[in-house]
Design a protein around this motif. Structure first.
Motif, PDB file in Angstrom:
ATOM      1  N   ALA A   1       7.466  -1.119  -3.387  1.00 56.17           N
ATOM      2  CA  ALA A   1       7.957  -0.063  -2.504  1.00 56.17           C
ATOM      3  C   ALA A   1       8.748  -0.667  -1.356  1.00 56.17           C
ATOM      4  O   ALA A   1       8.392  -1.723  -0.834  1.00 56.17           O
ATOM      5  CB  ALA A   1       6.784   0.750  -1.954  1.00 56.17           C
ATOM      6  N   ARG A   2       9.811   0.026  -0.958  1.00 54.82           N
ATOM      7  CA  ARG A   2      10.577  -0.387   0.227  1.00 54.82           C
ATOM      8  C   ARG A   2      10.257   0.501   1.415  1.00 54.82           C
ATOM      9  O   ARG A   2      10.542   0.154   2.547  1.00 54.82           O
ATOM     10  CB  ARG A   2      12.075  -0.335  -0.075  1.00 54.82           C
ATOM     11  CG  ARG A   2      12.385  -1.294  -1.206  1.00 54.82           C
ATOM     12  CD  ARG A   2      13.578  -2.142  -1.143  1.00 54.82           C
ATOM     13  NE  ARG A   2      14.065  -2.567   0.109  1.00 54.82           N
ATOM     14  CZ  ARG A   2      15.358  -2.651   0.385  1.00 54.82           C
ATOM     15  NH1 ARG A   2      16.247  -2.306  -0.500  1.00 54.82           N
ATOM     16  NH2 ARG A   2      15.764  -3.086   1.545  1.00 54.82           N
ATOM     17  N   THR A   3       9.676   1.699   1.147  1.00 51.51           N
ATOM     18  CA  THR A   3       9.315   2.587   2.245  1.00 51.51           C
ATOM     19  C   THR A   3       7.797   2.690   2.350  1.00 51.51           C
ATOM     20  O   THR A   3       7.080   2.578   1.347  1.00 51.51           O
ATOM     21  CB  THR A   3       9.897   4.007   2.057  1.00 51.51           C
ATOM     22  OG1 THR A   3       9.273   4.626   0.931  1.00 51.51           O
ATOM     23  CG2 THR A   3      11.411   3.967   1.880  1.00 51.51           C
ATOM     24  N   ALA A   4       7.323   2.944   3.563  1.00 51.35           N
ATOM     25  CA  ALA A   4       5.886   3.069   3.795  1.00 51.35           C
ATOM     26  C   ALA A   4       5.325   4.284   3.060  1.00 51.35           C
ATOM     27  O   ALA A   4       4.209   4.236   2.536  1.00 51.35           O
ATOM     28  CB  ALA A   4       5.602   3.156   5.288  1.00 51.35           C
ATOM     29  N   ASP A   5       6.086   5.377   3.002  1.00 52.35           N
ATOM     30  CA  ASP A   5       5.613   6.565   2.289  1.00 52.35           C
ATOM     31  C   ASP A   5       5.387   6.280   0.815  1.00 52.35           C
ATOM     32  O   ASP A   5       4.381   6.686   0.238  1.00 52.35           O
ATOM     33  CB  ASP A   5       6.600   7.728   2.446  1.00 52.35           C
ATOM     34  CG  ASP A   5       6.556   8.344   3.831  1.00 52.35           C
ATOM     35  OD1 ASP A   5       5.563   8.131   4.558  1.00 52.35           O
ATOM     36  OD2 ASP A   5       7.527   9.047   4.184  1.00 52.35           O
TER      37      ASP A   5
ATOM     38  N   VAL B   1      10.231  -1.586   4.855  1.00 49.00           N
ATOM     39  CA  VAL B   1       9.743  -2.962   4.923  1.00 49.00           C
ATOM     40  C   VAL B   1      10.718  -3.888   5.647  1.00 49.00           C
ATOM     41  O   VAL B   1      10.294  -4.841   6.300  1.00 49.00           O
ATOM     42  CB  VAL B   1       9.424  -3.501   3.512  1.00 49.00           C
ATOM     43  CG1 VAL B   1      10.668  -3.655   2.679  1.00 49.00           C
ATOM     44  CG2 VAL B   1       8.654  -4.806   3.571  1.00 49.00           C
ATOM     45  N   ASP B   2      12.005  -3.606   5.586  1.00 47.43           N
ATOM     46  CA  ASP B   2      12.993  -4.493   6.192  1.00 47.43           C
ATOM     47  C   ASP B   2      13.439  -4.060   7.583  1.00 47.43           C
ATOM     48  O   ASP B   2      14.397  -4.586   8.120  1.00 47.43           O
ATOM     49  CB  ASP B   2      14.200  -4.652   5.265  1.00 47.43           C
ATOM     50  CG  ASP B   2      14.782  -3.317   4.828  1.00 47.43           C
ATOM     51  OD1 ASP B   2      14.231  -2.265   5.187  1.00 47.43           O
ATOM     52  OD2 ASP B   2      15.790  -3.338   4.107  1.00 47.43           O
ATOM     53  N   ILE B   3      12.730  -3.106   8.177  1.00 49.31           N
ATOM     54  CA  ILE B   3      13.032  -2.665   9.538  1.00 49.31           C
ATOM     55  C   ILE B   3      11.819  -2.974  10.415  1.00 49.31           C
ATOM     56  O   ILE B   3      10.738  -2.443  10.179  1.00 49.31           O
ATOM     57  CB  ILE B   3      13.326  -1.146   9.592  1.00 49.31           C
ATOM     58  CG1 ILE B   3      14.533  -0.815   8.717  1.00 49.31           C
ATOM     59  CG2 ILE B   3      13.546  -0.701  11.031  1.00 49.31           C
ATOM     60  CD1 ILE B   3      14.809   0.668   8.588  1.00 49.31           C
TER      61      ILE B   3
END
Length: 92
Positions: free
Chosen positions: A49-53, A81-83
């Protein structure tokens, strides 16, 4: 040959954890990986996943009960994750 750098985010319970993996080191891109313990100290990825949701959705669907301290760590994750937490994403 480059070595994959795994950063532990949290242990969800005795059989599941979340780590951060590099997916494109030249861009400093990362992804969260939901991993399951399959044999002793061997971990196998069960979702990315790239988003927390999306990460929380994966965890709800696969990992079973989550330790309260791990739940607090997950609640404090940045949107992506990259922010970095608290940073404003750049508009494109």
């Amino acid at each position: 040959m480059s070595r994959e750098v795994v950063e532990l985010v949290t242990d969800l319970n005795s059989d599941w954890r979340v780590v951060t993996l590099p997916i494109a080191p030249w861009r400093r891109a990362k992804v969260w990986s939901l991993q399951q313990r399959v044999a002793g100290d061997f971990w196998e990825g069960r979702g990315l996943a790239r988003t927390a949701d999306k990460l929380r959705e994966l965890i709800r669907g696969r990992a079973g009960p989550v330790d309260p301290l791990a739940a607090a760590v997950l609640a404090a994750l940045p949107v992506r994750v990259d922010i970095p937490k608290g940073a404003k994403p750049k508009c494109r």
